[in-house]
Design a protein around this motif. Structure first.
Motif, PDB file in Angstrom:
ATOM      1  N   PRO A   3      20.038  49.053 -60.951  1.00  0.00           N
ATOM      2  CA  PRO A   3      20.848  49.989 -61.731  1.00  0.00           C
ATOM      3  C   PRO A   3      20.711  49.714 -63.229  1.00  0.00           C
ATOM      4  CG  PRO A   3      22.233  48.398 -60.565  1.00  0.00           C
ATOM      5  CD  PRO A   3      20.839  48.214 -60.061  1.00  0.00           C
ATOM      6  N   LEU A   4      20.789  50.762 -64.030  1.00  0.00           N
ATOM      7  CA  LEU A   4      20.644  50.599 -65.479  1.00  0.00           C
ATOM      8  C   LEU A   4      21.709  49.675 -66.044  1.00  0.00           C
ATOM      9  CD1 LEU A   4      19.827  54.246 -66.677  1.00  0.00           C
ATOM     10  CD2 LEU A   4      18.277  52.283 -66.647  1.00  0.00           C
ATOM     11  N   VAL A   5      22.924  49.807 -65.531  1.00  0.00           N
ATOM     12  CA  VAL A   5      24.031  48.945 -65.988  1.00  0.00           C
ATOM     13  C   VAL A   5      24.862  48.520 -64.780  1.00  0.00           C
ATOM     14  CG1 VAL A   5      24.229  49.928 -68.305  1.00  0.00           C
ATOM     15  CG2 VAL A   5      25.482  50.961 -66.415  1.00  0.00           C
ATOM     16  N   GLU A   6      25.619  47.445 -64.965  1.00  0.00           N
ATOM     17  CA  GLU A   6      26.474  46.947 -63.880  1.00  0.00           C
ATOM     18  C   GLU A   6      27.637  47.894 -63.609  1.00  0.00           C
ATOM     19  OE1 GLU A   6      26.305  44.545 -61.831  1.00  0.00           O
ATOM     20  OE2 GLU A   6      24.724  43.246 -62.618  1.00  0.00           O
ATOM     21  N   GLN A   7      28.073  48.571 -64.653  1.00  0.00           N
ATOM     22  CA  GLN A   7      29.232  49.443 -64.540  1.00  0.00           C
ATOM     23  C   GLN A   7      28.948  50.576 -63.557  1.00  0.00           C
ATOM     24  OE1 GLN A   7      30.705  50.286 -68.436  1.00  0.00           O
ATOM     25  NE2 GLN A   7      31.606  52.221 -67.793  1.00  0.00           N
ATOM     26  N   GLU A  66       2.693  63.076 -55.305  1.00  0.00           N
ATOM     27  CA  GLU A  66       2.633  64.188 -56.256  1.00  0.00           C
ATOM     28  C   GLU A  66       4.038  64.682 -56.582  1.00  0.00           C
ATOM     29  OE1 GLU A  66       0.185  67.123 -54.327  1.00  0.00           O
ATOM     30  OE2 GLU A  66      -1.339  65.619 -53.836  1.00  0.00           O
ATOM     31  N   ASN A  67       5.016  64.185 -55.840  1.00  0.00           N
ATOM     32  CA  ASN A  67       6.389  64.665 -55.992  1.00  0.00           C
ATOM     33  C   ASN A  67       7.372  63.508 -55.957  1.00  0.00           C
ATOM     34  OD1 ASN A  67       5.771  67.700 -55.583  1.00  0.00           O
ATOM     35  ND2 ASN A  67       4.831  66.697 -53.817  1.00  0.00           N
ATOM     36  N   MET A  68       8.446  63.656 -56.731  1.00  0.00           N
ATOM     37  CA  MET A  68       9.465  62.612 -56.779  1.00  0.00           C
ATOM     38  C   MET A  68      10.856  63.232 -56.695  1.00  0.00           C
ATOM     39  SD  MET A  68      10.411  60.128 -59.982  1.00  0.00           S
ATOM     40  CE  MET A  68       8.847  59.283 -59.999  1.00  0.00           C
ATOM     41  N   LEU A  69      11.652  62.700 -55.776  1.00  0.00           N
ATOM     42  CA  LEU A  69      13.062  63.074 -55.723  1.00  0.00           C
ATOM     43  C   LEU A  69      13.804  61.944 -56.419  1.00  0.00           C
ATOM     44  CD1 LEU A  69      13.378  64.381 -52.034  1.00  0.00           C
ATOM     45  CD2 LEU A  69      12.379  65.484 -54.054  1.00  0.00           C
ATOM     46  N   LEU A  70      14.439  62.264 -57.531  1.00  0.00           N
ATOM     47  CA  LEU A  70      14.927  61.238 -58.448  1.00  0.00           C
ATOM     48  C   LEU A  70      16.446  61.239 -58.548  1.00  0.00           C
ATOM     49  CD1 LEU A  70      14.160  59.106 -60.638  1.00  0.00           C
ATOM     50  CD2 LEU A  70      13.985  61.002 -62.266  1.00  0.00           C
ATOM     51  N   ASP A  71      17.035  60.106 -58.218  1.00  0.00           N
ATOM     52  CA  ASP A  71      18.480  59.911 -58.377  1.00  0.00           C
ATOM     53  C   ASP A  71      18.833  59.939 -59.868  1.00  0.00           C
ATOM     54  OD1 ASP A  71      21.194  59.038 -57.675  1.00  0.00           O
ATOM     55  OD2 ASP A  71      20.585  57.105 -58.515  1.00  0.00           O
ATOM     56  N   MET A  72      20.072  60.247 -60.181  1.00  0.00           N
ATOM     57  CA  MET A  72      20.473  60.280 -61.590  1.00  0.00           C
ATOM     58  C   MET A  72      21.320  59.072 -61.980  1.00  0.00           C
ATOM     59  SD  MET A  72      21.209  64.286 -62.345  1.00  0.00           S
ATOM     60  CE  MET A  72      21.226  63.887 -64.074  1.00  0.00           C
ATOM     61  N   ASP A  73      22.528  58.977 -61.396  1.00  0.00           N
ATOM     62  CA  ASP A  73      23.493  57.980 -61.873  1.00  0.00           C
ATOM     63  C   ASP A  73      22.992  56.554 -61.722  1.00  0.00           C
ATOM     64  OD1 ASP A  73      25.633  59.658 -62.783  1.00  0.00           O
ATOM     65  OD2 ASP A  73      25.963  60.181 -60.684  1.00  0.00           O
ATOM     66  N   ASN A  74      22.878  55.911 -62.848  1.00  0.00           N
ATOM     67  CA  ASN A  74      22.436  54.516 -62.976  1.00  0.00           C
ATOM     68  C   ASN A  74      20.974  54.284 -62.563  1.00  0.00           C
ATOM     69  OD1 ASN A  74      23.896  52.725 -64.420  1.00  0.00           O
ATOM     70  ND2 ASN A  74      25.245  52.109 -62.752  1.00  0.00           N
ATOM     71  N   THR A  75      20.260  55.388 -62.307  1.00  0.00           N
ATOM     72  CA  THR A  75      18.798  55.294 -62.169  1.00  0.00           C
ATOM     73  C   THR A  75      18.160  55.744 -63.476  1.00  0.00           C
ATOM     74  OG1 THR A  75      18.816  55.585 -59.772  1.00  0.00           O
ATOM     75  CG2 THR A  75      16.780  56.172 -60.912  1.00  0.00           C
ATOM     76  N   ILE A  76      18.548  56.949 -63.951  1.00  0.00           N
ATOM     77  CA  ILE A  76      18.067  57.398 -65.268  1.00  0.00           C
ATOM     78  C   ILE A  76      19.224  57.599 -66.250  1.00  0.00           C
ATOM     79  CG2 ILE A  76      15.970  58.477 -64.349  1.00  0.00           C
ATOM     80  CD1 ILE A  76      17.384  61.227 -64.732  1.00  0.00           C
ATOM     81  N   LEU A  77      20.432  57.766 -65.703  1.00  0.00           N
ATOM     82  CA  LEU A  77      21.604  58.066 -66.531  1.00  0.00           C
ATOM     83  C   LEU A  77      22.562  56.874 -66.498  1.00  0.00           C
ATOM     84  CD1 LEU A  77      23.134  60.383 -68.071  1.00  0.00           C
ATOM     85  CD2 LEU A  77      24.086  61.029 -65.848  1.00  0.00           C
ATOM     86  N   SER A  78      22.789  56.284 -67.652  1.00  0.00           N
ATOM     87  CA  SER A  78      23.638  55.084 -67.713  1.00  0.00           C
ATOM     88  C   SER A  78      25.094  55.422 -67.425  1.00  0.00           C
ATOM     89  CB  SER A  78      23.527  54.450 -69.101  1.00  0.00           C
ATOM     90  OG  SER A  78      24.546  53.494 -69.267  1.00  0.00           O
ATOM     91  N   ARG A  79      25.709  54.655 -66.532  1.00  0.00           N
ATOM     92  CA  ARG A  79      27.131  54.824 -66.251  1.00  0.00           C
ATOM     93  C   ARG A  79      27.983  54.323 -67.418  1.00  0.00           C
ATOM     94  NH1 ARG A  79      29.239  58.115 -62.368  1.00  0.00           N
ATOM     95  NH2 ARG A  79      28.395  57.715 -60.304  1.00  0.00           N
TER      96      ARG A  79
END
Ligand SMILES: [Mg+2]
Length: 173
Positions: free
Chosen positions: A138-142, A28-41
């Motif tokens: 990761p969203l991108v390799e960078q 019911e709950n999610m702790l969500l990373d940002m960098d390169n998980t949802i936010l592209s580097r």
């Protein structure tokens, strides 16, 4: 469950089905990373399909708290734009950031999943507290230099394990 052994492994965060992989699994709950998980580097933006996925997750009734090691003001700006709670400077995999994020949602370990792109931070921290962890490519390799160094180590640990939703970590921007 090994510390460095993700419970599930997906090729992209959007491959996590809100209904099948979250709700049906009791999360019911999610702790969500940002960098390169949802936010592209690379673009410093959240891709359109990821924004749609975030909306779908919330629509499914799953509460999200952003959990970031980022020291800059970026996490707070994104949290405001997305209208999500956030714990920044989390120092993952140390427990206090996870505990703070979990408390913000009124969540328990059993009904919370941690989602992120790094074994040595996102996954290890989740497992230290008895929470399940979904690893994503990761969203991108960078990425930051120290993160790239860690990734070599993490790739070795993952071995030949193939992410769900793709043949391999392909199709990234
Ligand atoms: Mg990350």
């Amino acid at each position: 469950m090994g510390l460095f052994d993700p419970d599930r492994y997906f090729s992209r965060v959007t491959r996590i089905s809100p209904e099948a992989d979250l709700v049906a699994c009791g999360f019911e709950n999610m702790l969500l990373d940002m960098d390169n998980t949802i936010l592209s580097r690379a673009t410093h933006d959240i891709p359109r399909d990821v924004r749609a996925w975030l909306a779908d997750v919330r629509e499914a009734g799953v509460n999200i708290c952003l959990l970031s090691n980022n020291w800059h003001k970026t996490p707070f700006e994104w949290a405001a734009e997305l209208d999500l709670p956030v714990v920044a400077k989390a120092l993952k995999p140390l427990p206090h950031g996870y505990l703070a994020a979990r408390a913000k949602l009124g969540a328990r370990s059993a009904n919370t999943v941690v989602v992120g792109d790094q074994l040595s931070t996102d996954v290890v921290g989740a497992h230290l507290l008895g929470m399940q962890a979904y690893l994503v490519c990761p969203l991108v390799e960078q990425d930051l230099k120290h993160t790239l160094l860690l990734r070599n180590f993490e790739r070795a640990l993952l071995g030949a394990r193939t992410p769900e939703g793709a043949q391999a970590c392909e199709g990234r921007e």
